[in-house]
Design an enzyme around this catalytic site. Structure first.
Site, PDB file in Angstrom:
ATOM      1  N   CYS A 104       6.020   5.894   2.641  1.00 40.91           N
ATOM      2  CA  CYS A 104       5.065   5.988   3.748  1.00 40.91           C
ATOM      3  C   CYS A 104       4.917   7.442   4.186  1.00 40.91           C
ATOM      4  CB  CYS A 104       5.510   5.135   4.940  1.00 40.91           C
ATOM      5  SG  CYS A 104       4.312   5.261   6.295  1.00 40.91           S
ATOM      6  N   THR A 160      -0.209   5.795  -0.382  1.00 38.46           N
ATOM      7  CA  THR A 160      -1.353   6.682  -0.112  1.00 38.46           C
ATOM      8  C   THR A 160      -1.032   8.152  -0.387  1.00 38.46           C
ATOM      9  OG1 THR A 160      -0.630   6.728   2.180  1.00 38.46           O
ATOM     10  CG2 THR A 160      -2.355   5.148   1.615  1.00 38.46           C
TER      11      THR A 160
END
Ligand code: FMN
Length: 308
Positions: free
Chosen positions: A134, A197
């Protein structure tokens, strides 16, 4: 036609998905609201929002920013904490006919071990996805995923505290993703998922300051697909454990590219925000493709482009 895939062949419990379509962590929360909109049991697997030991409020608003063909998010792992997830969400999952994996995140190695221990044996939980990727938290998260040594330490700690199948989720924000993948495989990961991401940002030019409350965010959606696809291709050739791939999948063609790059399963994540039915349309499109091409078993397509 055979669509089922086994994503934890090395684990005594195993983890068979009836098809390779996964609803990834983050865009469907705990899946319960999503289940009111769609037939959740048609999915291959569901992965919960990132879960920590204690509840987290997440980052300041704004947390989402649209970009050209992508989405920047800075949610910052807002979640209700493991105790509430086990008490309130797992009993609902236990009534579903689809395996649910809990995505876990910690500030330190001990947190991951504790989370894994808490989830072991909980009805409704079929596996753990270990989030070492993350980009939106100050401590833990991506810090672990950018070091082969730390990534392996987290994997070992989780493995040592649960018999559930464990999938380790990698960050693309590294120089050599294959090195990290090999380290977590060696440390006992049953499968590897990628990519989380890509770190990015946006600036509000009128206000002359970063747009997102968290300053930086994680980029997802079609903008990242070629990068994600390359990384899946690279990792699938470097490890023997199954790979779950995703990043920008919005159509069946995208999904088939990931399968041919070596993914045994794939997810639609940002695509769900565009159209909640996207995972099902992708599944139907994959079935059409297999029919057209006379493919009997999805296994024939896994890694089909990998030796090119
Ligand atoms: C709003 C949002 C929240 C997310 N939250 C999580 C999370 O809690 N844990 C995690 O591992 N990944 C999280 N992700 C990352 C996605 O699961 C996925 O890895 C990434 O978005 C790339 O895939 P996509 O382009 O299909 O969205 C989140 C993504 C978005 C857009």
């Amino acid at each position: 036609m055979k669509l089922a895939v086994q994503i934890a062949p090395g684990n005594e419990r195993g983890l068979e998905l009836k098809n390779p379509v996964v609803a990834a962590s983050g865009t469907i929360g705990y899946g319960t609201e999503y289940a009111e909109l769609v037939d959740i049991n048609r999915l291959g697997a569901v992965v919960s929002k990132g879960t920590t030991l204690k509840p987290r409020p997440g980052n300041p608003q704004p947390r989402l920013c649209e970009t050209a063909s992508g989405l920047l998010n800075s949610v910052g792992l807002e979640n209700k904490g493991i105790e509430a997830v086990i008490a309130e969400e797992a009993p609902v999952w236990a009534t579903w006919n689809v395996p649910v994996l809990v995505n876990i995140a910690g500030d330190g190695v001990d947190d991951y071990a504790e989370l894994a221990y808490a989830l072991d044996g909980v009805a409704g939980v079929s596996g753990i996805e270990v989030n070492i990727s993350c980009p939106n938290v100050a401590r833990g998260g991506m810090e672990f995923g950018t070091s082969a040594k730390d990534a392996a330490a987290v994997t070992r700690a989780v493995k040592g505290h649960t018999s559930l199948p464990i999938v380790v989720k990698l960050t693309p924000n590294v120089t050599d993703i294959a090195e990290i993948a090999c380290a977590v495989e060696e440390a006992g990961a049953d499968a590897i998922s990628l990519v989380n991401t890509l770190r990015g940002m946006s600036i509000d030019v009128e206000a002359r300051k970063p747009f997102l409350g968290g300053v930086t965010g994680g980029l997802s959606g079609p903008a990242i697909k070629p990068v994600a696809l390359y990384m899946v291709y690279r990792v699938a050739q470097a490890v023997r454990v199954p790979v779950i791939g995703g990043g920008g999948i919005i159509s069946a063609r995208d999904a088939i590219e990931f399968i041919m790059a070596g993914a045994s399963a794939f997810w639609v994540s940002t695509g769900v925000l565009v159209d909640p039915n996207a995972p099902f349309d992708v599944l139907d499109g994959v079935v059409d493709f297999m029919e057209r091409q006379g493919v009997e078993d999805i296994a024939e397509l896994i890694g089909a482009a990998a030796s090119a």
